[in-house]
Structures are given as C-alpha cells and as structure tokens.
Design a protein around this motif. Structure first.
Motif, PDB file in Angstrom:
ATOM      1  N   ILE A 134     119.740 107.037  59.927  1.00  0.00           N
ATOM      2  CA  ILE A 134     118.821 107.788  59.076  1.00  0.00           C
ATOM      3  C   ILE A 134     118.750 109.235  59.560  1.00  0.00           C
ATOM      4  CG2 ILE A 134     116.499 107.813  58.079  1.00  0.00           C
ATOM      5  CD1 ILE A 134     118.135 105.251  57.574  1.00  0.00           C
ATOM      6  N   CYS A 135     119.115 110.143  58.673  1.00  0.00           N
ATOM      7  CA  CYS A 135     119.212 111.558  59.040  1.00  0.00           C
ATOM      8  C   CYS A 135     117.849 112.066  59.518  1.00  0.00           C
ATOM      9  CB  CYS A 135     119.674 112.356  57.831  1.00  0.00           C
ATOM     10  SG  CYS A 135     120.005 114.077  58.159  1.00  0.00           S
ATOM     11  N   THR A 136     117.871 112.879  60.581  1.00  0.00           N
ATOM     12  CA  THR A 136     116.614 113.400  61.115  1.00  0.00           C
ATOM     13  C   THR A 136     116.086 114.559  60.286  1.00  0.00           C
ATOM     14  OG1 THR A 136     117.785 114.932  62.544  1.00  0.00           O
ATOM     15  CG2 THR A 136     117.235 112.776  63.470  1.00  0.00           C
ATOM     16  N   HIS A 137     116.832 114.947  59.260  1.00  0.00           N
ATOM     17  CA  HIS A 137     116.364 116.041  58.399  1.00  0.00           C
ATOM     18  C   HIS A 137     115.282 115.510  57.464  1.00  0.00           C
ATOM     19  CE1 HIS A 137     117.273 119.057  54.982  1.00  0.00           C
ATOM     20  NE2 HIS A 137     116.467 119.621  55.853  1.00  0.00           N
ATOM     21  N   VAL A 138     115.674 114.947  56.317  1.00  0.00           N
ATOM     22  CA  VAL A 138     114.650 114.322  55.484  1.00  0.00           C
ATOM     23  C   VAL A 138     114.974 112.871  55.151  1.00  0.00           C
ATOM     24  CG1 VAL A 138     113.508 116.307  54.485  1.00  0.00           C
ATOM     25  CG2 VAL A 138     115.652 115.534  53.511  1.00  0.00           C
ATOM     26  N   GLY A 139     115.882 112.263  55.910  1.00  0.00           N
ATOM     27  CA  GLY A 139     115.955 110.812  55.857  1.00  0.00           C
ATOM     28  C   GLY A 139     117.071 110.160  55.075  1.00  0.00           C
ATOM     29  N   CYS A 140     118.073 110.914  54.620  1.00  0.00           N
ATOM     30  CA  CYS A 140     119.178 110.250  53.935  1.00  0.00           C
ATOM     31  C   CYS A 140     119.946 109.375  54.913  1.00  0.00           C
ATOM     32  CB  CYS A 140     120.155 111.282  53.388  1.00  0.00           C
ATOM     33  SG  CYS A 140     119.591 112.020  51.894  1.00  0.00           S
ATOM     34  N   PRO A 141     120.483 108.249  54.426  1.00  0.00           N
ATOM     35  CA  PRO A 141     121.377 107.477  55.276  1.00  0.00           C
ATOM     36  C   PRO A 141     122.720 108.191  55.394  1.00  0.00           C
ATOM     37  CG  PRO A 141     120.846 106.316  53.231  1.00  0.00           C
ATOM     38  CD  PRO A 141     120.297 107.686  53.095  1.00  0.00           C
ATOM     39  N   LEU A 157     128.479 113.381  59.287  1.00  0.00           N
ATOM     40  CA  LEU A 157     128.034 114.354  58.298  1.00  0.00           C
ATOM     41  C   LEU A 157     127.097 113.701  57.299  1.00  0.00           C
ATOM     42  CD1 LEU A 157     128.763 117.306  56.978  1.00  0.00           C
ATOM     43  CD2 LEU A 157     129.978 115.857  55.361  1.00  0.00           C
ATOM     44  N   CYS A 158     125.929 114.313  57.083  1.00  0.00           N
ATOM     45  CA  CYS A 158     124.995 113.787  56.099  1.00  0.00           C
ATOM     46  C   CYS A 158     125.381 114.291  54.711  1.00  0.00           C
ATOM     47  CB  CYS A 158     123.572 114.238  56.435  1.00  0.00           C
ATOM     48  SG  CYS A 158     122.383 113.643  55.228  1.00  0.00           S
ATOM     49  N   PRO A 159     125.531 113.398  53.745  1.00  0.00           N
ATOM     50  CA  PRO A 159     125.968 113.842  52.421  1.00  0.00           C
ATOM     51  C   PRO A 159     124.882 114.599  51.660  1.00  0.00           C
ATOM     52  CG  PRO A 159     125.447 111.517  52.348  1.00  0.00           C
ATOM     53  CD  PRO A 159     125.311 111.948  53.787  1.00  0.00           C
ATOM     54  N   CYS A 160     123.635 114.514  52.109  1.00  0.00           N
ATOM     55  CA  CYS A 160     122.570 115.127  51.314  1.00  0.00           C
ATOM     56  C   CYS A 160     122.505 116.648  51.476  1.00  0.00           C
ATOM     57  CB  CYS A 160     121.226 114.494  51.647  1.00  0.00           C
ATOM     58  SG  CYS A 160     121.095 112.868  50.887  1.00  0.00           S
ATOM     59  N   HIS A 161     122.408 117.119  52.730  1.00  0.00           N
ATOM     60  CA  HIS A 161     122.367 118.564  52.925  1.00  0.00           C
ATOM     61  C   HIS A 161     123.317 119.014  54.021  1.00  0.00           C
ATOM     62  CE1 HIS A 161     118.329 116.952  51.775  1.00  0.00           C
ATOM     63  NE2 HIS A 161     118.662 117.617  50.706  1.00  0.00           N
ATOM     64  N   GLN A 162     124.282 118.146  54.286  1.00  0.00           N
ATOM     65  CA  GLN A 162     125.391 118.478  55.185  1.00  0.00           C
ATOM     66  C   GLN A 162     125.008 118.760  56.633  1.00  0.00           C
ATOM     67  OE1 GLN A 162     125.388 120.556  52.144  1.00  0.00           O
ATOM     68  NE2 GLN A 162     126.409 118.864  51.131  1.00  0.00           N
ATOM     69  N   SER A 163     123.933 118.191  57.111  1.00  0.00           N
ATOM     70  CA  SER A 163     123.690 118.292  58.547  1.00  0.00           C
ATOM     71  C   SER A 163     124.801 117.528  59.243  1.00  0.00           C
ATOM     72  CB  SER A 163     122.342 117.672  58.907  1.00  0.00           C
ATOM     73  OG  SER A 163     121.317 118.492  58.442  1.00  0.00           O
ATOM     74  N   THR A 164     125.261 118.084  60.366  1.00  0.00           N
ATOM     75  CA  THR A 164     126.388 117.480  61.061  1.00  0.00           C
ATOM     76  C   THR A 164     125.991 117.231  62.508  1.00  0.00           C
ATOM     77  OG1 THR A 164     127.771 118.805  59.633  1.00  0.00           O
ATOM     78  CG2 THR A 164     128.854 117.713  61.470  1.00  0.00           C
ATOM     79  N   GLY A 216     123.882 122.661  59.948  1.00  0.00           N
ATOM     80  CA  GLY A 216     123.022 122.192  58.870  1.00  0.00           C
ATOM     81  C   GLY A 216     121.555 122.250  59.201  1.00  0.00           C
ATOM     82  N   PRO A 217     120.733 121.842  58.247  1.00  0.00           N
ATOM     83  CA  PRO A 217     119.294 122.067  58.338  1.00  0.00           C
ATOM     84  C   PRO A 217     118.534 121.081  59.226  1.00  0.00           C
ATOM     85  CG  PRO A 217     119.828 121.038  56.238  1.00  0.00           C
ATOM     86  CD  PRO A 217     121.126 121.272  56.936  1.00  0.00           C
ATOM     87  N   ALA A 218     119.164 120.014  59.701  1.00  0.00           N
ATOM     88  CA  ALA A 218     118.431 119.082  60.556  1.00  0.00           C
ATOM     89  C   ALA A 218     118.147 119.733  61.895  1.00  0.00           C
ATOM     90  CB  ALA A 218     119.226 117.799  60.753  1.00  0.00           C
TER      91      ALA A 218
HETATM   92  S1  FES Z   1     118.787 114.429  54.844  1.00  0.00           S
HETATM   93 FE1  FES Z   1     120.538 114.675  56.046  1.00  0.00          FE
HETATM   94  S2  FES Z   1     120.862 116.758  55.874  1.00  0.00           S
HETATM   95 FE2  FES Z   1     119.097 116.526  54.731  1.00  0.00          FE
END
Ligand code: FES
Ligand code: HEM
Lengths: 342, 556
Positions: free
Chosen positions: A267-274, A286-293, A305-307
């Motif tokens: 679970i991404c530490t940004h806003v939670g996308c898997p 790489l998170c597909p939602c906002h590309q945090s890596t 990325g934004p995380a």
């Molecule tokens: S939720 Fe993963 S980058 Fe935003």
C-alpha cells in the motif's frame, strides 16, 4: 439612461462617455415570409421530421423486442458493441434529435423572426417599498418586545445555539473511533506468508532472484470471512521480492530479510494505492497512481514522486517447516500518513 | 382552432379560478430573450441535468447500494464465478441483463460529462463578458457552487459501481481525508464507518448521490433560473441594444420552440453518444479489491486538475513538536489549492466591483478585449488549470510523447508558475491592441488595401468608414479610469480612514485600468471624420485637376 447614477469619478473611476444610440437595423424578410411556396416547403420539412421521429420510436420498440442483449455487433476498428445498445440508442437518439431539429427549423423558418424590444427596470425594490418593508419589520419587532425584553431575547438565543448539538452528537456513531487500529495489521509473529492468488504457502526456494510475488497472511481469508469486509486485506497485502543479497544496500531493520527475500507493504505511503509495478534491474517499485517510486534494495526509500515515506518493510524469516513467515507485525503504520501517526 | 389549443385554453381558464395563472402568463409569455450561440451553454448544462435526473431514476430501479459480497452469475462470461460486491454485481446486471440498461448507464455517464463541461464553458462565457457584474453576482456564486457540487456528485456517481477503477479513486480520496490535520483520521472513520473500506461507504455515497446532492442541485438550478428570469438576460452590444432594453425574440412561441427543440437535440446527441461510444466499461476493470489496481488509471476529466497537482507536488512532510504529521504533499495540492481556487472564483465579482468602485447595473455585456485585465486573468487561470489537467494524465502523456515522468513533473512544477503569468501578459497586450484597433477604426475607418498614387507621386491608402453596426458595437465601451490613492491626511490633517486598503485599491485599479485605451469622444470622432472628409475632397480635387479617373471608393 436609468443607470447613470451620479457618480464621483475620483472614488469610482467611472467615466461616463457620450452615449450614442444606433437604431435597430431594418428587418429583412426571409424567403419563407415572402414566398408561400417556400413556406409550404418548410412546413413539409418540419412535418417529415416529426413523422420520421415517430417511425424511429416504432423501430425502437421493434428493436427492444427483437434483439437479445447477448448479441454483439462488430464495428471493425471501433470495437465490438452490444447490438441492443447500438440499435436502441440509434433509434431513440434519432427520434429525439429529429423532434429537436424539427422544432428549431419551425422556429427559424415559420415563426416571426422580427426582433422585439422589451425595457428593463431597475432590479431593486423602489424606495417606497423599502420604506414600507422596514416599517412593517419595525412594527413587528416593537410588538414582539424583542428589544426591551432582554431576558427573553438572550435565553432564546442561548436555546437556539444549543439546539443543533444533538444533530451533531448523533453523528458520533457514524463510525467507531480510530483508536490505534491504523497502527496494526493482522500480521503476527509466525504468520505464514501465502501467495495471494492461490493461497499456497511459500518456501524460499519457490522464489527466483528477480521475481516478485503478491502475498498475504495465511489467515487472511478466514478473517475476511469473519469480518465480512475487506479491511484486513486493505492493510495486510504485501509484495515479496528476491534479489541477490549483495544487491541489498540497506534494510529498515537488521535481519528483516531472508537470503535476499524482502517483504514490503503493497500500500503506497502517498495516498494508498496498491503497488505492483516492479523493475527487477533497478529494484524500483512504481506506484501507478502518481508514480511514486521506491527503492526496495535501499530500505524502500522514496526515489521519486510525491510520496514522503519509505515503503514499510515486514520483517520475515523461515519457520521450522521451511516456510516463509513474518517475524512480527509491521513496525510502523502502513499506507498514507495521518495526523496522529508520528 | 385545434383541439389541443382549445383544450389548453380551457384548462388555463379552470386553473385561473384557483390560482392567478393568467396574470403570470400575461407578463411572461412574451418575455424577450436575446439570441446568441454563447447563451446556449447554460442551456446545455440545464438539459444535461434533466437527463441525469431522468436516467438516474431508471438506474436506481436496479442498482443495489451494498458492499455485501456475492458471486457473479450473470451473462457476462469472463466474470462468472468471481466474488464481488452487490453494487458491482448490480451494475453488471444493468449493463448485461437489463435490456437497454447499458444504454441508460452510458447516457447517464455521458450526460454527467456534458453537464460538467457545459457548466465550465458557460462560466467562461459569463466571466469573459462580465455578465457576473451587478445585479448578477449572486447568480455567479450559485453557478460556481453548482460546479463544485457537480464535481462531488460526479465523483460519487463514478464510485457507485464499485469497480476496480473507481475503487482506487475512493482509496485516493480516503488517503486525502486522512491527511487533514487534527480531524482527518476521525473524518475517515466516520465517513467509512470504520477502517477503509468497511461496508458502509457505498450505501452512504448512494444517499448522497441520489438524494442529498440532486436535491441541493435542483434547488440551486431553480433559484438560478428564477434570477435569470427576474434580471432579464444580458445582451451583447449592437445597434438598438442598450443597457435599458433587451432585444430578441419572445419566450412564446420562438424560444419555446428553440429552447424546447434544443433540449431534444442535447438529449438526442447524448443518446447517440451512448449508443456508439462505450464509456466507463466497468466489466473490463473487474470488481474492486483493495490490493489490486489497473495501470494508467484516470479519474473523469473534472477531477483531473486535483490529481495533476497531487502528482506534481514535491514530497514534503513534516512533524510538529508533538509528533503530529503534516502531510504538505497532500494538503496543499488537494485541500489548500482547490480551496483557494474556489474562494477566488466565488469572490471575483465582489473583488472586481471593489476595484472599479462601479455600483451601476450592467445588462450590456463587455467585449472581452475591453476588460483587458479581467480577460488576461481568466486566460491565466485557464492556463494554470490546463497544465494541472495535463499533468493529471502525465503517465499517458509521457508514453504518447516519449518523455520521462520526471521531465514532465518538472515541466509542470515550473510551468505552473511560469506559463500563467506569460499568458496573462500576452493576453492583456493582445486585448489592448484590439482596443487600439477599435479606436483607429472609429477615428479613421478601415484600411481598404487600395493604394492610390496621386498625380504628384504621393501614395495614399484609401480608408473606408466602418458601418453603423460596427460603430454601435465599439461605442458601447464604457471607460473606467484608475482610482487615485487618497492623501494620507485630509486638509484638516485628519488621517484618512482605511488608508492602507484604499492605497491597495488604487494600486489594483491602476493595474486593471491604467493602460486601457480610451474610447474617443464624439467630438474627437467628428473631428476625425471632418479631417477625413477634407482629405478625400482634397484627393478628389487633385485627381480632378490631373484629369485622372476617380475611384469609386473615394466618392462613396
Ligand atoms: S498513491 Fe502511490 S503515488 Fe500516490
Ligand atoms: C448532477 C447530477 C448527476 C451526476 C453528475 C451524476 C453522475 C454519475 C456518474 C458519473 C455515474 C457513474 C455511471 C457509470 O456507471 O458509468 C453515476 C451513477 C449512478 N447515478 Fe448518477 N449522477 C447525477 C444524478 C443522479 C440522480 C439524480 C440519480 C437518481 C435519482 C442518480 C443515480 C445514479 C445511480 C443509481 C448510479 C449507479 C448506477 C451504475 O453506475 O450502474 N444520479 N452518476
């Protein structure tokens, strides 16, 4: 000009230029105004469209009865589409469109197109109405004694101020209080790690260097069934990756990996996308939602990325039967940050 | 007399005994509305809203707002046997097992996109023509709020099918709520009935989507229309059009036919879109599972700007001395930025009125060039918004143009500060240029492109005067001069109250209007015309003396 109030240039900046009025240009008649044959033609056109619209409605009903929703239409490059969707939409859409076009054609060709002029009046109420309203209001205030009877006034305001509280208090049971639930997942010491899709427990030998597996705790299914929701899954999902032990630059805790096998929250530490996009060459996740890596070889650190925070690592080991298990729960909350997180 | 007309007449007669229908009709049946294509934008929004209400009610017949897990047994083969929420199951049922159900779903979704787009473009029209000025400020506020509420409504509807794509969107919103200082965690738990995702969210969202918000929107639309009716529509400047009249066609029959017909056209186009173009194919995404995601996931376009800001914002996070977390990386792009944007939007009419000091009623629209600074501000806002929308699709843009996400992110981070001011400057210059051209047109007429060589060798270009229609449009401009800052003290040495605010206002006013090109006065125009006349007479004389033919442009 009714709106040219006297204005003071210095404070308003309004410059009243000379107002020049030009008359409405002369009206030009249309062909349908002057030629009865053209008017009749327009009339026929309008009626034809109304008739066609009616026919489309009949076609719609026929299509509704005749076309099963399991039939598909191949539109070539535009893809495949449900035949019934296509036909129902086509007939109903055309029927609707034709009424619209006919009505506008009627208005444009046959109704008077001579512009008419209406006059505006100042929008606000005239002064005598304002005075009368104020007088009525003042009379009401005087009769109520709202001003003199201070005690009534103040207690009324007090009562009204408290009145909405129950409406807010009642909302309390919209949900339980968070407590420390965001800090825990269902991972415990010794929880077996199983492949998410199959539920199979994993041995280190099952994973080759460079591979990635979506995994979850073995008891997830049972817990999910007991809870009747997906809450446990939303926090407990992990990914396992295997890399050459020599590639590991750092970890979040000593001895948290097993022979190059590392477990991280999914679970991404940004806003939670898997997350599941993994580049095995760079060990980047790489998170597909906002590309945090995140760099999994280096403590799951954010490299782009934004995380703001590293991907939490789950300490793992191998149990006596040789299966991969958790050493404990996550040592920090998984998922997005929150105020009390710290 | 047709029986229909007779029948209506009789019905009105009977109704009139019980309510003053005739008095209402007498005043309003022949109410005049001006004609212009840009006045149809609001209509599109209104009609899309009606289509949404109609199709939405149909959807509620089959849709099940429940997160209870069920196993799919419908006729879409690839998903048979898969566990999913009842909500997703019912959305599939609507799509595959209710005849015409897919059509209704797709009409509903297309109408939602048209509704939002029409509202936004309608707002642009209102902004750039100054239609928000007194007495219409309140309608601006209602309209702006409707866009915001529509955005929430659209997001709620989009989430109802509980498919993988929209579920990820809900997850993101939950993450945003969590980032809110002090109350965020509690808000999350209250909204979701506990931890994410829980089993309460879809039913709650459903009530929000089909009852609460449509009710608020319906009331807002009603008020909006009543005010339009009461204020009477604004009109563009032109011959015969003044601030005190309204020139156009009567509500009955012309606008009944045109606007009524236009409803059917909007409806028809929406239905045809739904027939031909698949939108939101939820079956292709699969049911929502909290640890799965579709790649390249995109929100509907109207959410895009927030997503774009969220993607571009640097990953700042800090802790206060008590160890509480400030998630600047989420708060600023998703809470603060949209909040400021909305506040600026809603308060713009009041800001501008304060700067101009203008308390008059305005019923004649501005030509955008004549309000150069306002137009430039609008263009700047659109640029800002546009850059964020594009960045909301940065993965897709990067793939399409072979760029790296890193490059695009930096492009956005810098561009969002650099491009809007550049666009502001360029637009303002362009508008002032147009103002200057208008002034020239009034004073000197239009260059005809005809060069005349006079017998003594001089070249002149023949100018032809512009038509009265054009003059009427240009002369409708009302100049506003910048306000001067008051002196710090008056003649008695008493400090001016609110001096700082007044100084600010003078500065802003100067920025707004300092460079505006003055409309020539009638005397100036007359003088210029005289001059022109003399010149032509002189040219004719010269030509005459030389015995040369006299071109018709000169004698007209
Ligand atoms: S939720 Fe993963 S980058 Fe935003
Ligand atoms: C301004 C108003 C509205 C907007 C912007 C809007 C938008 C949306 C959107 C985008 C969807 C997703 C559709 C999809 O499946 O692709 C949706 C679904 C839905 N809407 Fe609306 N809607 C509005 C009004 C209404 C109203 C008034 C009702 C009911 C009275 C309604 C009932 C529903 C239902 C039941 C669904 C879920 C059905 C499904 O997706 O299959 N909507 N809405």
């Amino acid at each position: 000009m009714s709106n040219d109030h006297k204005t003071d240039i210095a404070t308003t900046g309004i410059v009243e230029g000379d107002i020049v009025e030009f008359p409405l240009p002369p009206h030009h008649h249309r062909l349908t105004d002057t030629d009865p044959r053209a008017a009749r033609r327009a009339e026929r056109q309008v009626s034809t469209m109304f008739i066609l619209s009616g026919l489309c409605i009949i076609a719609f009903i026929a299509a509704y009865i005749a076309i099963p929703e399991t039939s598909y239409l191949n539109l070539g490059p535009a893809g495949t589409i449900q035949t019934s969707n296509f036909m129902l939409g086509l007939t109903f859409g055309l029927a609707t469109l034709l009424i619209g076009i006919a009505a506008i054609h009627w208005a444009k060709k046959l109704m008077s197109d001579e512009e008419i002029v209406d006059y505006r009046h100042p929008v606000g109420s005239p002064q005598e109405d304002r005075d009368a309203a104020k007088a009525a209001f003042d009379a009401g205030v005087a009769e109520s004694g709202f001003v003199e009877r201070k005690m009534v006034r103040r207690t009324l305001l007090g009562a009204l101020a408290l009145f909405p509280l129950p409406l807010i208090v009642l909302l309390k049971d919209m949900g339980p209080l968070p407590g420390d639930s965001l800090r825990h997942t269902i991972w415990r010491k010794g929880s077996r790690i199983v492949i998410d899709v199959t539920g199979q427990p994993l041995r280190p030998e099952d994973m080759q260097v460079g591979s990635l597996v979506s995994a979850s705790p073995a008891d997830l299914k049972a817990i999910q069934e007991a809870d009747g929701d997906q809450n446990a899954r939303a926090k407990a999902s992990i990914i396992l990756v295997r890399m050459k032990p020599s590639d590991i630059v750092s970890e979040q805790g000593e001895g948290w990996s097993w022979n190059g096998i590392l477990a991280f929250s999914k679970i991404c530490t940004h806003v939670g996308c898997p997350i599941a996009l993994y580049q095995q060459r760079t060990h980047h996740l790489l998170c597909p939602c906002h590309q945090s890596t995140f760099d999994l070889a280096d403590s799951g650190k954010v490299v782009f990325g934004p995380a703001a925070r590293a991907m939490p690592q789950l300490p793992i080991t191998v149990d006596s039967e040789g299966f991969l298990v958790a050493q404990s729960d996550f040592q920090q909350p998984v998922g997005p940050s929150f105020w009390e997180r710290a | 007399m047709s029986t229909v007309v007779d029948g209506v007449g009789k019905a009105i007669g009977r109704a009139d005994d019980r309510a003053p229908i005739s008095s209402l009709l007498k005043d309003n049946l022949r109410k005049v509305f001006p004609d212009h294509w840009s006045f149809m934008l609001g209509e599109i929004a209104l009609y899309s809203f009606i289509i949404l209400l109609l199709t939405g009610v149909y959807l509620t017949i089959w849709y099940q707002p429940s997160m209870q897990e069920v196993v799919y047994h419908g006729s879409y083969q690839p998903l048979v046997g898969i566990p999913m929420s009842e909500a997703y199951n019912s959305a599939l049922h609507i799509s595959f097992d209710v005849r015409g159900g897919l059509l209704i779903r797709q009409i509903h979704h297309w109408a939602a996109l048209f509704f939002m787009a029409a509202m936004v473009v309608h707002m642009f029209r209102i902004f750039f023509t100054g239609a928000f000025r007194k007495p219409r400020e309140f309608n601006w506020v209602i309209g702006g709020s409707m866009i915001l509420i529509g955005l929430l409504e659209g997001f709620a509807g989009y989430s109802l099918p509980d498919d993988l794509l929209s579920g990820v969107g809900v997850r993101i919103v939950a993450g945003i709520i969590e980032s809110i200082p002090v109350v965020g965690t509690y808000l999350l738990f209250f909204l979701f009935g506990g931890q994410y995702p829980g089993h309460d969210f879809i039913p709650r969202l459903y009530t929000f989507h089909v009852l609460l918000v449509p009710g608020i929107l319906l009331a807002s639309v009603g008020l909006h229309l009543v005010l339009i009716f009461y204020h009477k529509h604004t009109q563009y400047p032109g011959p015969g059009r003044t601030n005190d009249n309204v020139v156009g066609f009567p509500l009955f029959p012309v606008y009944t036919a045109k606007a009524g017909g236009f409803f059917f056209i909007v409806f028809g186009v929406t239905v045809l879109m739904a027939a031909f173009v698949t939108i939101n194919p939820i079956w292709a995404y699969g049911p929502y599972v909290p640890d799965q995601v579709t790649a390249g996931s995109q929100p509907d376009w109207y959410i895009g700007f927030v997503d774009g800001a969220l993607r571009a914002f640097p990953n700042w996070e800090s802790e206060n001395f008590l160890g509480h977390t400030w998630s600047w990386n989420i708060l600023i792009p998703c809470v603060l930025m949209p909040g400021i944007l909305v506040a600026l939007l809603l308060s713009y009419p009041f800001l501008e009125a304060w700067i101009t000091g203008d308390t008059r009623e305005h019923h004649l629209l501005d030509r955008p060039r004549n309000a150069a600074t306002r137009t430039a501000l609008g263009a700047m806002a659109i640029t800002f918004y546009g850059i964020l929308v594009i960045n909301g699709a940065n993965d897709i843009v990067a793939q399409a143009f072979n760029l790296s996400i890193n490059q695009l992110t930096w492009f956005t981070r810098i561009g969002v500060f650099v491009f809007p001011p550049l666009v502001f400057i360029a637009t303002r210059r362009f508008c002032l240029g147009l103002q200057r051209r208008d002034r020239d047109l009034l004073m000197h007429g239009r260059e005809s492109g005809q060069i005349l060589r006079l017998p003594h060798g001089e070249f002149i270009e023949i100018h032809t005067p512009i038509s009265d229609d054009e003059k009427a449009v240009i002369l409708a401009k009302r100049d506003i001069a910048p306000i001067e800052a008051p002196p710090a003290t008056d003649e008695n040495g008493i400090a001016t109250p609110g001096l700082r605010a007044k100084k600010w206002r003078a500065k802003l006013s100067n920025a707004y209007f300092g460079e505006n090109v003055k409309r020539p006065t009638l005397a100036e125009i007359e003088a210029a015309e005289h001059h022109h006349h003399d010149e032509v007479a002189h040219e004719i004389d010269v030509l005459h003396e030389a015995g040369a033919p006299i071109p018709s442009e000169l004698t007209d």
